[in-house]
Design a protein around this motif. Structure first.
Motif, PDB file in Angstrom:
ATOM      1  N   ARG A  32      34.516  16.535   8.702  1.00  0.00           N
ATOM      2  CA  ARG A  32      34.547  17.060   7.850  1.00  0.00           C
ATOM      3  C   ARG A  32      35.424  17.850   6.950  1.00  0.00           C
ATOM      4  O   ARG A  32      35.890  17.750   5.794  1.00  0.00           O
ATOM      5  CB  ARG A  32      32.884  16.677   8.097  1.00  0.00           C
ATOM      6  CG  ARG A  32      32.926  16.128   5.850  1.00  0.00           C
ATOM      7  CD  ARG A  32      31.438  15.790   5.573  1.00  0.00           C
ATOM      8  NE  ARG A  32      30.534  17.047   5.471  1.00  0.00           N
ATOM      9  CZ  ARG A  32      29.018  16.694   4.843  1.00  0.00           C
ATOM     10  NH1 ARG A  32      28.637  16.078   5.134  1.00  0.00           N
ATOM     11  NH2 ARG A  32      28.749  18.412   4.529  1.00  0.00           N
ATOM     12  N   LEU A  33      34.858  18.703   7.436  1.00  0.00           N
ATOM     13  CA  LEU A  33      35.591  20.368   7.218  1.00  0.00           C
ATOM     14  C   LEU A  33      37.480  20.413   7.344  1.00  0.00           C
ATOM     15  O   LEU A  33      37.949  20.727   6.349  1.00  0.00           O
ATOM     16  CB  LEU A  33      35.315  20.994   8.226  1.00  0.00           C
ATOM     17  CG  LEU A  33      34.087  22.331   8.267  1.00  0.00           C
ATOM     18  CD1 LEU A  33      33.653  22.737   9.671  1.00  0.00           C
ATOM     19  CD2 LEU A  33      33.438  22.351   6.578  1.00  0.00           C
ATOM     20  N   SER A  34      37.420  19.358   7.985  1.00  0.00           N
ATOM     21  CA  SER A  34      39.191  19.336   7.568  1.00  0.00           C
ATOM     22  C   SER A  34      39.761  18.102   6.424  1.00  0.00           C
ATOM     23  O   SER A  34      40.708  17.696   6.380  1.00  0.00           O
ATOM     24  CB  SER A  34      39.801  19.126   9.123  1.00  0.00           C
ATOM     25  OG  SER A  34      39.353  18.339   9.602  1.00  0.00           O
ATOM     26  N   SER A  35      38.801  17.342   6.362  1.00  0.00           N
ATOM     27  CA  SER A  35      38.950  16.062   4.847  1.00  0.00           C
ATOM     28  C   SER A  35      38.655  16.549   3.778  1.00  0.00           C
ATOM     29  O   SER A  35      37.899  17.847   3.088  1.00  0.00           O
ATOM     30  CB  SER A  35      38.356  15.247   5.667  1.00  0.00           C
ATOM     31  OG  SER A  35      38.610  15.151   6.575  1.00  0.00           O
ATOM     32  N   PHE A  97      35.449  10.152   3.141  1.00  0.00           N
ATOM     33  CA  PHE A  97      36.234  11.180   2.720  1.00  0.00           C
ATOM     34  C   PHE A  97      37.358  10.355   4.512  1.00  0.00           C
ATOM     35  O   PHE A  97      36.381   9.600   5.125  1.00  0.00           O
ATOM     36  CB  PHE A  97      36.279  12.786   3.848  1.00  0.00           C
ATOM     37  CG  PHE A  97      34.914  12.230   5.614  1.00  0.00           C
ATOM     38  CD1 PHE A  97      36.164  12.570   6.207  1.00  0.00           C
ATOM     39  CD2 PHE A  97      33.825  12.468   5.169  1.00  0.00           C
ATOM     40  CE1 PHE A  97      35.265  12.621   7.633  1.00  0.00           C
ATOM     41  CE2 PHE A  97      32.903  12.183   6.425  1.00  0.00           C
ATOM     42  CZ  PHE A  97      33.993  12.304   7.619  1.00  0.00           C
ATOM     43  N   TRP A  98      38.450  10.519   4.788  1.00  0.00           N
ATOM     44  CA  TRP A  98      39.116  10.019   5.779  1.00  0.00           C
ATOM     45  C   TRP A  98      39.491  11.195   7.342  1.00  0.00           C
ATOM     46  O   TRP A  98      39.429  12.216   6.997  1.00  0.00           O
ATOM     47  CB  TRP A  98      40.427   9.837   4.976  1.00  0.00           C
ATOM     48  CG  TRP A  98      41.083   8.550   3.665  1.00  0.00           C
ATOM     49  CD1 TRP A  98      40.971   9.043   2.670  1.00  0.00           C
ATOM     50  CD2 TRP A  98      41.136   7.028   4.438  1.00  0.00           C
ATOM     51  NE1 TRP A  98      41.478   8.063   2.154  1.00  0.00           N
ATOM     52  CE2 TRP A  98      41.440   7.378   3.021  1.00  0.00           C
ATOM     53  CE3 TRP A  98      40.858   7.086   5.124  1.00  0.00           C
ATOM     54  CZ2 TRP A  98      41.676   6.116   2.648  1.00  0.00           C
ATOM     55  CZ3 TRP A  98      41.217   5.385   4.913  1.00  0.00           C
ATOM     56  CH2 TRP A  98      41.233   4.866   4.015  1.00  0.00           C
ATOM     57  N   TYR A  99      39.070  10.331   7.672  1.00  0.00           N
ATOM     58  CA  TYR A  99      38.990  11.360   9.413  1.00  0.00           C
ATOM     59  C   TYR A  99      39.692  10.078  10.892  1.00  0.00           C
ATOM     60  O   TYR A  99      39.280   9.038  10.328  1.00  0.00           O
ATOM     61  CB  TYR A  99      37.604  11.439   9.583  1.00  0.00           C
ATOM     62  CG  TYR A  99      38.287  12.367  11.178  1.00  0.00           C
ATOM     63  CD1 TYR A  99      38.893  13.344  10.841  1.00  0.00           C
ATOM     64  CD2 TYR A  99      37.441  11.910  12.329  1.00  0.00           C
ATOM     65  CE1 TYR A  99      38.633  14.467  12.055  1.00  0.00           C
ATOM     66  CE2 TYR A  99      37.752  12.768  13.110  1.00  0.00           C
ATOM     67  CZ  TYR A  99      38.365  14.204  13.613  1.00  0.00           C
ATOM     68  OH  TYR A  99      38.226  14.914  14.221  1.00  0.00           O
ATOM     69  N   GLY A 100      40.810  10.158  10.916  1.00  0.00           N
ATOM     70  CA  GLY A 100      41.525   9.521  11.895  1.00  0.00           C
ATOM     71  C   GLY A 100      41.373   7.712  11.623  1.00  0.00           C
ATOM     72  O   GLY A 100      41.650   6.995  12.162  1.00  0.00           O
TER      73      GLY A 100
END
Length: 123
Positions: A32-35, A97-100
């Motif tokens: 979540r931190l990088s999104s 959030f978007w991740y991968g």
């Protein structure tokens, strides 16, 4: 003697479960931190079968609408990740959030017993 073994086994199982869930919560918070947090509206639910045999792995997944610009939007299936499914009302605004390449719920580990577990470990 036998009841103490059962009690110790249950306590060890609960501790192992809490350690595992804590690791999942930490991984979720790190991703979540990088999104970027995105507002999305729940549009409907879709039934998805995870197994070729049918009912064993069927789950309802929410589909959310994300506004791209003033006129354009996309509808995307919301992933639950490793946490427990959360039910939403149609039309409800949620944070995602978007991740991968997948869309995840922002507050997945912020309810129930999960909110009391640490989101990072400091040694």
């Amino acid at each position: 003697m036998g009841t103490w073994i059962i009690v110790i086994f249950i306590v060890a199982f609960v501790i192992a479960y809490l350690i595992g869930v804590t690791k999942l919560k930490i991984a979720h918070h790190e991703s979540r931190l990088s999104s970027k947090r995105i507002k999305a509206e729940v549009v409907n639910y879709k039934l998805e079968n995870n197994t070729p045999l049918g009912d064993d792995g069927s789950k309802y997944y929410p589909c959310v609408k994300i506004q791209v610009d003033d006129k354009d939007y996309i509808i995307q299936k919301l992933e639950y990740g490793k946490g427990h499914p959360v039910s939403f009302k149609k039309g409800e605004l949620i944070d995602v959030f978007w991740y991968g390449g997948k869309l995840y719920y922002w507050h997945e580990f912020e309810r129930g017993i999960f909110k009391y577990l640490p989101s990072k470990l400091n040694f």
